[in-house]
Design a protein around this motif. Structure first.
Motif, PDB file in Angstrom:
ATOM      1  N   ILE A   1      16.686  53.124 -17.619  1.00 36.02           N
ATOM      2  CA  ILE A   1      15.730  52.570 -16.658  1.00 36.02           C
ATOM      3  C   ILE A   1      14.285  52.841 -17.079  1.00 36.02           C
ATOM      4  N   GLN A   2      14.050  53.881 -17.835  1.00 36.04           N
ATOM      5  CA  GLN A   2      12.692  54.244 -18.223  1.00 36.04           C
ATOM      6  C   GLN A   2      12.205  53.507 -19.467  1.00 36.04           C
ATOM      7  N   GLN A   3      13.003  52.619 -20.027  1.00 35.10           N
ATOM      8  CA  GLN A   3      12.581  51.892 -21.225  1.00 35.10           C
ATOM      9  C   GLN A   3      11.563  50.811 -20.862  1.00 35.10           C
ATOM     10  N   PRO A   4      10.433  50.754 -21.581  1.00 34.09           N
ATOM     11  CA  PRO A   4       9.419  49.745 -21.282  1.00 34.09           C
ATOM     12  C   PRO A   4       9.903  48.309 -21.528  1.00 34.09           C
ATOM     13  N   TYR A   5      10.792  48.134 -22.505  1.00 31.84           N
ATOM     14  CA  TYR A   5      11.302  46.791 -22.791  1.00 31.84           C
ATOM     15  C   TYR A   5      12.029  46.218 -21.583  1.00 31.84           C
ATOM     16  N   LEU A   6      12.811  47.036 -20.905  1.00 25.83           N
ATOM     17  CA  LEU A   6      13.542  46.578 -19.723  1.00 25.83           C
ATOM     18  C   LEU A   6      12.578  46.084 -18.656  1.00 25.83           C
ATOM     19  N   TRP A   7      11.506  46.813 -18.429  1.00 23.47           N
ATOM     20  CA  TRP A   7      10.548  46.419 -17.385  1.00 23.47           C
ATOM     21  C   TRP A   7       9.773  45.170 -17.771  1.00 23.47           C
ATOM     22  N   ARG A   8       9.527  44.965 -19.078  1.00 24.14           N
ATOM     23  CA  ARG A   8       8.896  43.714 -19.511  1.00 24.14           C
ATOM     24  C   ARG A   8       9.817  42.526 -19.239  1.00 24.14           C
ATOM     25  N   VAL A   9      11.108  42.709 -19.507  1.00 22.32           N
ATOM     26  CA  VAL A   9      12.074  41.631 -19.260  1.00 22.32           C
ATOM     27  C   VAL A   9      12.179  41.343 -17.766  1.00 22.32           C
ATOM     28  N   VAL A  10      12.230  42.389 -16.950  1.00 23.02           N
ATOM     29  CA  VAL A  10      12.314  42.207 -15.493  1.00 23.02           C
ATOM     30  C   VAL A  10      11.068  41.517 -14.973  1.00 23.02           C
ATOM     31  N   ARG A  11       9.891  41.946 -15.435  1.00 21.87           N
ATOM     32  CA  ARG A  11       8.634  41.335 -15.003  1.00 21.87           C
ATOM     33  C   ARG A  11       8.564  39.858 -15.391  1.00 21.87           C
ATOM     34  N   PHE A  12       8.970  39.534 -16.619  1.00 23.85           N
ATOM     35  CA  PHE A  12       8.983  38.141 -17.054  1.00 23.85           C
ATOM     36  C   PHE A  12       9.955  37.315 -16.219  1.00 23.85           C
ATOM     37  N   SER A  13      11.139  37.863 -15.940  1.00 25.84           N
ATOM     38  CA  SER A  13      12.141  37.129 -15.166  1.00 25.84           C
ATOM     39  C   SER A  13      11.641  36.838 -13.758  1.00 25.84           C
ATOM     40  N   LEU A  14      11.015  37.812 -13.132  1.00 22.55           N
ATOM     41  CA  LEU A  14      10.484  37.595 -11.790  1.00 22.55           C
ATOM     42  C   LEU A  14       9.349  36.571 -11.799  1.00 22.55           C
ATOM     43  N   TRP A  15       8.484  36.637 -12.789  1.00 22.95           N
ATOM     44  CA  TRP A  15       7.377  35.689 -12.903  1.00 22.95           C
ATOM     45  C   TRP A  15       7.909  34.273 -13.126  1.00 22.95           C
ATOM     46  N   GLN A  16       8.903  34.135 -13.982  1.00 18.51           N
ATOM     47  CA  GLN A  16       9.496  32.833 -14.252  1.00 18.51           C
ATOM     48  C   GLN A  16      10.177  32.275 -13.010  1.00 18.51           C
ATOM     49  N   ALA A  17      10.867  33.118 -12.253  1.00 16.23           N
ATOM     50  CA  ALA A  17      11.523  32.661 -11.026  1.00 16.23           C
ATOM     51  C   ALA A  17      10.493  32.225  -9.990  1.00 16.23           C
ATOM     52  N   LEU A  18       9.390  32.956  -9.896  1.00 20.10           N
ATOM     53  CA  LEU A  18       8.322  32.588  -8.958  1.00 20.10           C
ATOM     54  C   LEU A  18       7.710  31.243  -9.331  1.00 20.10           C
ATOM     55  N   LEU A  19       7.423  31.051 -10.607  1.00 19.00           N
ATOM     56  CA  LEU A  19       6.851  29.775 -11.047  1.00 19.00           C
ATOM     57  C   LEU A  19       7.826  28.615 -10.843  1.00 19.00           C
ATOM     58  N   SER A  20       9.100  28.840 -11.142  1.00 21.89           N
ATOM     59  CA  SER A  20      10.092  27.778 -10.958  1.00 21.89           C
ATOM     60  C   SER A  20      10.208  27.394  -9.488  1.00 21.89           C
ATOM     61  N   SER A  21      10.219  28.381  -8.612  1.00 24.02           N
ATOM     62  CA  SER A  21      10.305  28.084  -7.175  1.00 24.02           C
ATOM     63  C   SER A  21       9.063  27.349  -6.697  1.00 24.02           C
ATOM     64  N   GLY A  22       7.905  27.774  -7.151  1.00 21.24           N
ATOM     65  CA  GLY A  22       6.664  27.125  -6.735  1.00 21.24           C
ATOM     66  C   GLY A  22       6.576  25.680  -7.195  1.00 21.24           C
ATOM     67  N   ILE A  23       6.942  25.437  -8.437  1.00 21.70           N
ATOM     68  CA  ILE A  23       6.894  24.069  -8.960  1.00 21.70           C
ATOM     69  C   ILE A  23       7.912  23.191  -8.239  1.00 21.70           C
ATOM     70  N   SER A  24       9.088  23.736  -7.959  1.00 18.57           N
ATOM     71  CA  SER A  24      10.097  22.964  -7.219  1.00 18.57           C
ATOM     72  C   SER A  24       9.600  22.603  -5.830  1.00 18.57           C
ATOM     73  N   LEU A  25       8.923  23.544  -5.171  1.00 19.63           N
ATOM     74  CA  LEU A  25       8.382  23.253  -3.840  1.00 19.63           C
ATOM     75  C   LEU A  25       7.270  22.217  -3.901  1.00 19.63           C
ATOM     76  N   LEU A  26       6.426  22.290  -4.927  1.00 15.78           N
ATOM     77  CA  LEU A  26       5.352  21.312  -5.057  1.00 15.78           C
ATOM     78  C   LEU A  26       5.895  19.897  -5.212  1.00 15.78           C
ATOM     79  N   ILE A  27       7.037  19.767  -5.842  1.00 21.02           N
ATOM     80  CA  ILE A  27       7.640  18.451  -6.015  1.00 21.02           C
ATOM     81  C   ILE A  27       8.458  18.060  -4.787  1.00 21.02           C
TER      82      ILE A  27
END
Length: 75
Positions: free
Chosen positions: A34-60
């Motif tokens: 859990i303390q590995q920085p790579y894991l947190w980068r992957v989690v942060r990217f995944s959450l950001w991508q999910a937020l953008l996908s949801s936002g774009i879907s709502l805009l359409i």
């Protein structure tokens, strides 16, 4: 009420799956993972991508749904 039963079921299944995974590993190995920085980068990217996908879907979807609500059609 049935929706809450469904949500509760999925939460229970997720908790049971996590408990099963944690049971087969030692605590210090999980803490090291859990303390590995790579894991947190992957989690942060995944959450950001999910937020953008949801936002774009709502805009359409919202303008299309609004157009369909105001239109009279059979079907």
């Amino acid at each position: 009420m049935p929706a809450l039963l469904g949500v509760g079921f999925f939460l229970l299944m997720g908790a049971a799956s996590l408990a099963a995974l944690l049971r087969y590993g030692e605590l210090h190995s999980w803490l090291g993972y859990i303390q590995q920085p790579y894991l947190w980068r992957v989690v942060r990217f995944s959450l950001w991508q999910a937020l953008l996908s949801s936002g774009i879907s709502l805009l359409i979807a919202l303008p299309v749904a609004s157009c369909l609500v105001h239109r009279q059609f059979y079907g």
